[in-house]
Design a protein around this motif. Structure first.
Motif, PDB file in Angstrom:
ATOM      1  N   CYS A 112      -1.268   1.752   8.826  1.00  0.00           N
ATOM      2  CA  CYS A 112      -1.490   2.233   7.462  1.00  0.00           C
ATOM      3  C   CYS A 112      -1.402   3.756   7.398  1.00  0.00           C
ATOM      4  N   ARG A 118      -0.880   0.047  -5.229  1.00  0.00           N
ATOM      5  CA  ARG A 118      -1.525   0.583  -4.031  1.00  0.00           C
ATOM      6  C   ARG A 118      -3.018   0.288  -4.031  1.00  0.00           C
ATOM      7  N   SER A 129       0.821  -1.218   0.000  1.00  0.00           N
ATOM      8  CA  SER A 129       0.000   0.000   0.000  1.00  0.00           C
ATOM      9  C   SER A 129       0.850   1.261   0.000  1.00  0.00           C
ATOM     10  N   THR A 155      -4.219   5.018   2.456  1.00  0.00           N
ATOM     11  CA  THR A 155      -4.788   3.674   2.574  1.00  0.00           C
ATOM     12  C   THR A 155      -6.047   3.688   3.428  1.00  0.00           C
ATOM     13  N   VAL A 192      -5.207  -2.097  -1.309  1.00  0.00           N
ATOM     14  CA  VAL A 192      -6.396  -1.659  -0.567  1.00  0.00           C
ATOM     15  C   VAL A 192      -7.571  -2.579  -0.864  1.00  0.00           C
TER      16      VAL A 192
END
Length: 649
Positions: free
Chosen positions: A173, A148, A140, A177, A152
């Motif tokens: 995170c 990325r 992420s 994210t 997610v």
């Protein structure tokens, strides 16, 4: 122990036996030494092998990225057994020392065993099943946007994790994210930590006083006259005097007619409500958003949100302020740190259309990863409210009688939607039915606020003209990306006049030409193209209805209305717009004494396209009772036909 015993027995045998010949004794000693050494080597090898395998099973080596992530915040750890016999003794100490000795060997061999990882490995002690969690966290943070987004999505689809694994993600995170998880439909709410504790109120203070102080701290010069009016009233009047000052009813379109159904349902006003309405206006100015944040406004709004969970109007204004602040990207990190994302992640899953739509708007403004558009106050996405893998082809612009979100949420002829019957009944058919029948659409709802009519004597009247509102909405819709894809406009009552005025204004501005070029069709629900009897009735009994400027413009002899009709009819014919119009045939009750046919048949006739009478009143003309009702099915057919070529492509 067996090895030691064996050595003792051998020694005793050697000591008690008669001395053999010299040559025989020499070779026997060598054999004994070999047996002793071999047993020692074999036993030691088996012990080391066992310990290595046990260590490998309990030890997972990870990357330096994971090491850095774990240093950022406290992470949940496994509990240690309270049985002292498991943690002490010679065996435990021997294993502990052996682990230290072979740790470097395993770290070196990790490059072979963990081939997919390219980074230098550290010696982080985590379980095998936790490795996927940390790898998703690392993914992420990738420089690759596609990676990325994939990370997610995989997080949001996780269903088999333990509670502490969700908390690991929540704590480690980043802001991007976390926002993505909040905008993912299937995300578990355990991904979101509770908001941090709110600061205590000052001694002998209250939330109302704190709200007043926050409002007073904002700049009061060089402001719009209506903002000055809202601020002055909120700061100077008590809740009782404000409630006493409110009189009359809202009149036409916008927010008016639903409340006009009953003279006893005039909305009450409180000091907090007026402060929040003033803050809504202030939050439209970027520099004022900075002041609100710097003076603890995010925490104060969160306190009010929690205190007024049973008051949708208060929560609505708080969400409006937060959504406006989210338009400023430099405030995103502060909004996330204050804990608002966890509140929004829960609100977007709400069954209440207004609550979910306000949360979806704020999260969309926070999500710069996938949402290039910005949604200003009054513009809401009904579908899709979550992240999608593909973007919609066309747009359905719904303007349903002013505060459409509230109007749809309180329909009196439809049951509340549920998972078992929302295919037949719903509180918001564009979100429930149209989104399902046309999933490629982005369905936007436009809210035009006419609450300023209650401040008629103090606010500049030119703000409330159709021309002013159409320009304001046009600017907001363009910022939301309307016009980049094919558009079908769906409007009710005075909203249809705003659509007509917006399209005419857009045709005069080169930067707005995309809206005209991509307009595929227009649906009008009881739009008074030629005026309304309600306007004349309101003027005659103005002390009851307090007509606003918009209502006065709806008079049959209004020059502005006649000019708008003539100009748009010529323009629509020239552009060959597809048009469908519906009109009510039943009167509408305003209070318990007044019954009025708001938009008659001749006024709803644009002079272009089909005009279909429907046996409903003015309020229900845009609310089909069932999914198989003619009103909805004809609307759906028109939208599909208007976008047929675009959907094929």
């Amino acid at each position: 122990m067996s090895l030691a015993a064996y050595c003792v027995i051998c020694c005793r045998r050697m000591g008690t036996s008669t001395p053999p010949p010299k040559s025989s004794t020499y070779w026997r000693d060598i054999r004994n030494i070999i047996k002793f050494t071999g047993s020692l080597i074999l036993g030691g090898s088996l012990f080391i092998t066992y310990e290595v395998l046990a260590l490998k099973k309990s030890l997972t080596l990870d990357t330096q990225v994971i090491e850095r992530e774990k240093m950022k915040s406290y992470i949940y750890v496994h509990t240690v057994s309270l049985d002292k016999t498991e943690n002490h003794g010679i065996t435990y100490q021997a294993r502990k020392e052996l682990h230290k000795a072979v740790r470097k060997v395993l770290a070196t061999s990790a490059r072979i065993f963990q081939g997919p990882f390219a980074d230098t490995f550290s010696t982080v002690d985590i379980e095998d099943h936790d490795c996927a969690v940390w790898l998703l966290l690392r993914k992420s943070r990738s420089d690759d946007r596609a990676a990325r987004l994939q990370a997610v999505q995989e997080m949001s689809e996780a269903r088999h994790w333990h509670d502490y694994q969700y908390r690991i993600i929540a704590q480690a995170c980043d802001m991007r994210t976390l926002t993505g998880l909040a905008r993912s439909k299937d995300s578990d709410l355990r991904f979101f930590l509770r908001p941090p504790p709110l600061p205590s109120l000052k001694e002998d203070s209250s939330t109302e006083e704190e709200l007043r102080h926050l409002l007073a701290s904002l700049p009061q010069t060089d402001l719009d006259e209506c903002i000055q009016c809202f601020t002055a009233l909120a700061l100077s009047e008590s809740s009782q005097s404000l409630a006493a000052q409110k009189g009359g009813l809202w009149c036409f379109g916008g927010n008016g007619l639903p409340y006009a159904e009953s003279f006893g349902e005039v909305p009450s006003a409180t000091v907090e409500m007026f402060c929040l309405e003033a803050l809504v206006k202030h939050s439209e100015i970027p520099t004022h958003c900075d002041k609100i944040e710097a003076n603890g406004g995010l925490q104060l709004l969160q306190r009010l949100y929690q205190l007024h969970k049973d008051c949708p109007k208060v929560q609505r204004n708080i969400m409006r302020i937060l959504g406006n602040m989210a338009l400023n990207e430099h405030l995103h990190s502060t909004i996330v740190r204050s804990g608002w994302v966890s509140i929004l992640a829960e609100a977007i899953k709400s069954q209440h259309v207004m609550e979910a739509s306000h949360a979806a708007r704020t999260l969309a403004n926070l999500d710069r990863e996938t949402v290039p558009d910005k949604y200003h106050d009054g513009v809401y996405v009904l579908h899709p409210q979550y992240r999608t893998r593909t973007q919609g082809t066309g747009e359905g612009l719904g303007e349903y009688k002013g505060r459409c979100l509230a109007e749809w949420a309180v329909m009196i002829h439809l049951t509340h939607a549920s998972s078992s019957d929302e295919t037949k009944y719903t509180t918001c058919w564009p979100k429930s039915w149209l989104a399902r029948d046309c999933p490629a659409l982005r369905i936007i709802s436009v809210e035009y606020d006419t609450s300023l009519s209650d401040w008629r004597a103090r606010c500049p009247t030119e703000r409330k003209s159709i021309a002013f509102r159409s320009n304001e909405l046009l600017r907001k819709l363009r910022a939301a990306g309307v016009g980049d894809r094919p558009v079908v406009w769906v409007s009710h009552s005075m909203g249809g006049l705003l659509v007509k005025k917006m399209l005419l204004e857009a045709s005069k501005k080169p930067e707005m030409n995309t809206i005209i070029n991509n307009t595929r069709g227009i649906i009008f629900y009881s739009v008074p193209h030629h005026g309304s009897h309600l306007a004349e009735y309101s003027v005659n009994i103005r002390y009851l209805l307090f007509p606003s400027l918009e209502v006065k413009e709806l008079s049959k002899d209004s020059p502005a209305l006649k000019t708008l009709q003539d100009d748009f009819l010529e323009f629509a014919k020239d552009k060959n717009f597809q048009v469908l119009s519906f009109v009510e045939t039943l009167p509408t009750y305003i209070g318990s004494m007044i019954k009025l046919h708001v938009v008659p048949l001749d006024s709803a006739d644009l002079g272009l396209g089909d005009l279909i009478p429907v046996d409903v009143n003015h309020l229900n003309i845009c609310k089909p009772k069932k999914k198989d009702a003619f009103l909805y099915q004809r609307t759906l057919q028109f939208i599909r036909d208007a976008l047929a070529k675009d959907l094929e492509n």
